[in-house]
Design an enzyme around this catalytic site. Structure first.
Site: not given
Length: 771
Positions: A96, A41
C-alpha cells in the site's frame, strides 16, 4: 512444479530477493559533506525545532509531516486471507505504501499493531498524530473497523480513512453512475441487490444512497441470508439496510428483475439463471477476489446486454481502489485537511466518473495493449495507469475540503497546483500544454502523408477530437477506412485523398513542379509520376494553400520526407539551409538540441546559420535561449578540428550577434552545471544559469546525445522540428508513438499560425503569449 506453484514462488522471490521488502527511507537533502550532516542533525536541527516549539503549525514547513501517511493495520482481515496477524499483514501494508508513492508521491510508514481491542488501537493511533499528515486504516475486521474509524475521525485533527470501506465505495460509485448512464437507467429508479454485508458492502451501499439510489429499492444479503429487521444477529449499522419485503427469501428471488447486482462476498454464488432473471441491460459488479461472484466470461456469455465489472485486472472495468486513495490523500494533505469528509469522497467519485468520458491518452492504450479505449460498456472507469488521475481527483478533493470548511490551507492558484501535481510524477510538460492551448485557438488543416497506418489515424482522431487540427488523410481510401473500422476510429467526414487515383488538382501541381524543376532534369511526365508520392502531393497541397501543414516520416527515412518539401516549398528568405531541432522535455525543464537530423558535418558558417535558426525558434517558444556550442574541450583546452570549428563559430556569433547569449567551445557537463562553470570559467557569458540550448558540432554527436537522453535520462523527445522552410512541413521520427505524433501536429499547427500572421515570417513559432 505446476504453473500455480511457479507463480507463488515468483511472488516470494519478488519480496525476498535483494533488499527484503518493497519500500525504504531515502534522504531528501544533500548528505555529501560534514556541513550537510551538521545541518541535518546536530547542531543545525535545533533551529527548526525551536521554530516548531513556538508555532506547532511550522511542523508542516520544516518536516515531512505534510506528505507522510501512516498505513495502519492489526492484521484481522487481510485481503481474503482473514485474521492472519499483524506480522503477516506487513507485506500488504508495504505494498500500500508503494502505491501511495508511485501514484501520488506520498511517503508512507506502515505500522502493524498488535491491538485487537478498539480502545487499545485508538489510543496507539491517536498518540501518533504529531508524526503523520494522515492515517490510512487497512485490513481491520468488521464491525471493529467501523468503531475504530468513527472514534479516530472524531478525536484526531488529521485525515483518517478506512480504505477497505470508502475506497471501494468511491470507485464503484463512479462505475455505477457511468454504467447507469450507458444502460439508460436512473439511479433513483434502479433495483439493487448487494451480496455481502461487511465493511466495504456497507460503505458502498451508503455511497450509492448518497448518489441517488433509494433505500427501498436496495436489498442486502450476508452469509446468513437476507438482512431483515427481525434478525437478532445484526448490529445497528447493518440493520440500516434491513428490508421488510416479504416476496424475497433467497438471492435468486432478489435477482428477479433487478437492475444492479453488487457482490462483495464470495466467489461463484451467482448462477447464469440468476443473471437471466435480471432486468434488461443489467449491471453486475462481481467484486469478490480472487474469484468473482460470477466469472466475467460466463456473465458476458449469458447476457450480451450486460455491463460487467470485477475486482480483477485481467478483465475490463476493474474496480481498483488505487484509482482513489492516493489522490484522496494527496488532495487532503495539500490543503492540510482536518478530515476526509463525505463531501470530499463524493467529489472524488464524480471526478473519477467524469474522467472516463474524456479521450484516453495513447500512453494508457499502450500500457494495456488496447488500440482505442473509449467510454462504453468495457470502459466505465479510468485505468490505474492514467496519469491524469492525480490532477483531476486530487484537485476535486482539495476543492471539496476547502468548500466544506475542513481545509487549513486554501489554494487560490489552481493552475499552479495542477502543475505541482504533474511535477510530482515527473510529467513536466507545461510548454507542450501551452503550445496545445495556442493550437486550439486557431486549428489548422494538417495533411497526413501516411494515413494508411493505425498510429497516424489514431493521432488524427486525437487532434480532431481535441480541436487542435483538421486532418486531411492521404493514402488508399479503402485501406484507410478498413483500419478505421477495425479499430473503431471515428474521424467523421474527414477528407481522404489518394494521389494515385488522379485528383482534380494533379495537373496544376505537375505544371508547378515541372516549371520549378525543369532545369534540374525534371520533365512534365516525371513531375506527374513524382506526385503519386504522397510527400510530393502533400507538399503541393501546402504550397497551394489547400492545407496549412504537412506531417510525414513515420514509415520513411528523413531524406525521402524532406526532399519534396525542399523542392516544392523551399527555404525562408535569407535562410541558406534548413536545420533540425529537438525539444527534450526533462525533469529540469525543456532543453533544445540542434542540429540532430539534417546537417551531417556543418562548416563554421553553417554552424553559425544553424545557431541563429535555433536561437530564433527557441525565443518563439517563449523561452530565453542560453546557448552552448559543444565540443570535447573547454575554451581552448584541446586542439583539433572540432574544438577549432566550435571556437570559431562562437567568435563569429559574438561578433555578428552581440545580444545573443552564447558561449563555447565547452563540454556538455559544464554547459548544464552552472556551479561547475562558474568555479572553473568565471569569464563565461553563460554564468548564472545553465544552458538550455545546445548546438552540436556534427549530426552524429547530436543524434547520439538526444537518443541517450531519451532512453537513459527518461526525457521526452519532441521533434525533429524542421527549421527554415517557407511553409510548415514537419518530419516524424521513424516509428514515432501516437503521443509523439500528436506533439508534432501541435507544433505544426502553431507554426502554421505564426506563418499566417506574418507576411515575412520571422520565426517558426509565434510567442505563446500571442503578442
Amino acid at each position: 512444479m505446476n504453473k500455480n506453484n511457479n507463480r507463488k514462488q515468483d511472488a516470494l522471490n519478488y519480496h525476498s530477493q535483494g533488499r527484503p521488502g518493497k519500500i525504504q527511507v531515502v534522504p531528501t537533502k544533500p548528505t555529501n559533506s560534514q556541513r550537510d550532516l551538521t545541518m541535518a542533525y546536530s547542531p543545525g536541527v535545533a533551529e527548526p525545532c525551536l521554530r516548531i516549539a513556538e508555532n506547532v503549525e511550522d511542523v508542516y514547513k520544516y518536516t515531512a509531516k505534510g506528505n507522510l501517511v501512516a498505513v495502519i493495520s492489526n492484521g484481522t482481515a487481510v485481503l481474503g486471507l482473514g485474521n492472519i496477524g499483524p506480522e503477516a499483514s506487513k507485506p500488504v501494508m508495504e505494498g500500500k505504501g508503494l502505491l501511495f508513492k508511485i501514484y501520488a508521491d506520498i511517503d508512507v510508514f506502515d505500522l502493524e499493531l498488535d491491538a485487537k481491542n478498539v480502545d487499545d488501537f485508538v489510543k496507539i493511533v491517536k498518540a501518533l498524530e504529531p508524526t503523520f499528515g494522515g492515517v490510512n486504516l487497512e485490513d481491520i475486521s468488521a464491525p471493529t473497523c467501523f468503531e475504530i474509524e468513527r472514534r479516530l475521525k472524531a478525536e484526531m485533527n488529521i485525515p483518517v480513512m478506512h480504505d477497505d470501506q470508502h475506497g471501494t465505495a468511491i470507485i464503484s460509485g463512479a462505475a455505477l453512475m457511468n454504467a447507469c448512464e450507458i444502460q439508460g437507467k436512473k439511479l433513483d429508479k434502479i433495483k439493487m441487490v448487494v451480496n455481502g454485508a461487511g465493511a466495504a458492502a456497507v460503505s458502498c451501499s451508503k455511497m450509492y444512497l448518497s448518489l441517488g439510489v433509494k433505500k427501498e429499492n436496495l436489498v442486502m444479503f450476508d452469509i446468513n441470508g437476507l438482512l431483515t429487521p427481525d434478525r437478532t444477529d445484526l448490529d445497528d449499522i447493518r440493520l440500516e439496510f434491513a428490508t421488510t419485503r416479504t416476496d424475497i427469501k433467497t438471492l435468486a428471488d432478489a435477482m428477479k428483475n433487478a437492475d444492479v447486482f453488487v457482490g462483495l462476498s464470495a466467489g461463484n454464488v451467482v448462477t447464469p439463471d440468476m443473471l437471466k432473471a435480471m432486468a434488461k441491460k443489467p449491471i453486475v459488479f462481481a467484486m469478490a477476489n480472487p474469484e468473482p461472484e460470477i466469472t466475467y466470461d460466463l456473465a458476458i456469455k449469458t447476457r450480451d446486454d450486460i455491463i460487467m465489472a470485477t475486482g480483477r485486472s485481467d478483465f475490463p472495468n476493474q474496480v481498483n481502489n488505487v484509482l482513489g486513495f492516493p489522490y484522496i490523500f494527496r488532495g487532503a494533505l495539500d490543503v492540510r485537511a482536518t478530515a476526509i469528509n463525505e463531501e470530499m469522497k463524493i467529489a472524488a467519485t464524480h471526478a473519477i466518473a467524469e474522467m472516463a468520458k474524456k479521450p484516453v491518452p495513447e500512453a494508457v492504450n499502450l500500457a494495456y495493449n488496447i488500440t482505442n479505449l473509449k467510454f462504453g460498456k468495457d470502459y466505465i472507469i479510468p485505468k490505474p495507469m492514467d496519469q491524469r488521475l492525480i490532477v483531476e481527483v486530487s484537485s476535486a478533493v482539495a476543492k471539496a475540503a476547502i468548500d466544506s470548511g475542513v481545509a487549513r490551507k486554501v489554494i487560490t492558484d489552481w493552475e499552479a497546483y495542477h502543475e505541482e501535481l504533474r511535477l510530482r510524477l515527473g510529467t513536466n510538460d507545461k510548454l507542450l500544454r501551452n503550445l496545445t492551448n495556442k493550437a486550439k485557438q486557431s486549428p489548422k488543416r494538417v495533411v497526413f502523408a501516411e494515413a494508411d497506418n493505425y498510429k497516424i489515424l489514431r493521432s488524427a482522431q486525437i487532434v480532431k477530437e481535441e480541436g487542435i487540427a483538421t486532418p486531411i488523410l492521404l493514402g488508399n481510401v479503402e485501406r484507410i477506412k478498413r483500419i478505421m473500422s477495425e479499430n473503431e476510429l471515428d474521424l467523421g467526414d474527414v477528407q481522404i485523398i489518394d494521389p494515385r487515383e488522379g485528383c482534380e488538382n494533379m495537373e496544376e501541381y505537375a505544371e508547378f513542379l515541372y516549371k520549378k524543376r525543369q532545369r534540374r532534369g525534371i520533365t512534365l511526365f516525371e513531375a506527374r509520376k513524382l506526385l503519386i508520392d504522397r510527400n510530393y502531393y502533400g507538399a503541393c497541397m501546402v504550397q497551394f494553400g489547400r492545407a496549412d501543414a504537412l506531417i510525414s516520416g513515420l514509415t520513411k527515412n528523413y531524406v525521402t520526407t524532406i526532399k519534396p518539401a525542399l523542392q516544392i516549398i523551399g527555404t525562408e528568405m535569407g535562410v541558406n539551409r534548413v536545420a533540425g531541432m529537438y525539444m527534450m522535455i526533462t525533469e529540469k525543464g525543456p532543453v533544445f538540441f540542434g542540429d540532430t537530423t539534417v546537417n551531417e558535418n556543418p562548416t563554421v558558417e553553417e554552424l553559425v546559420d544553424i545557431t541563429v535558426l535555433v536561437e530564433r525558434s527557441v525565443k518563439q517558444f517563449n523561452v530565453n535561449p542560453r546557448i552552448a556550442v559543444l565540443s570535447y574541450s573547454n575554451f581552448g583546452s584541446n586542439d583539433g578540428p572540432v574544438p577549432e570549428k566550435t571556437r570559431e563559430t562562437v567568435r563569429l556569433l559574438h561578433k555578428r550577434y552581440p545580444d545573443m547569449v552564447v558561449d563555447g567551445d565547452m563540454q556538455a557537463n559544464f554547459a548544464l552545471n552552472s556551479d561547475l562553470l562558474a568555479d572553473n570559467f568565471p569569464f563565461s557569458t553563460l554564468n548564472g544559469k545553465p544552458a538550455n540550448t545546445l548546438i552540436f558540432p556534427n549530426l552524429e554527436s547530436g543524434n547520439i546525445a538526444y537518443k541517450l537522453l531519451q532512453e537513459i535520462g527518461r526525457a521526452e523527445a519532441v521533434g525533429p522540428i524542421l527549421l527554415g522552410l517557407k511553409k510548415p512541413v514537419h518530419v516524424l521520427q521513424l516509428g514515432s508513438s501516437v503521443r509523439e505524433i500528436v506533439n508534432m501536429v501541435t507544433i505544426a499547427v502553431v507554426d502554421a499560425q505564426a506563418k499566417a500572421e506574418a507576411a515575412k515570417p520571422t520565426g517558426i513559432f509565434s510567442k505563446l503569449t500571442g503578442k
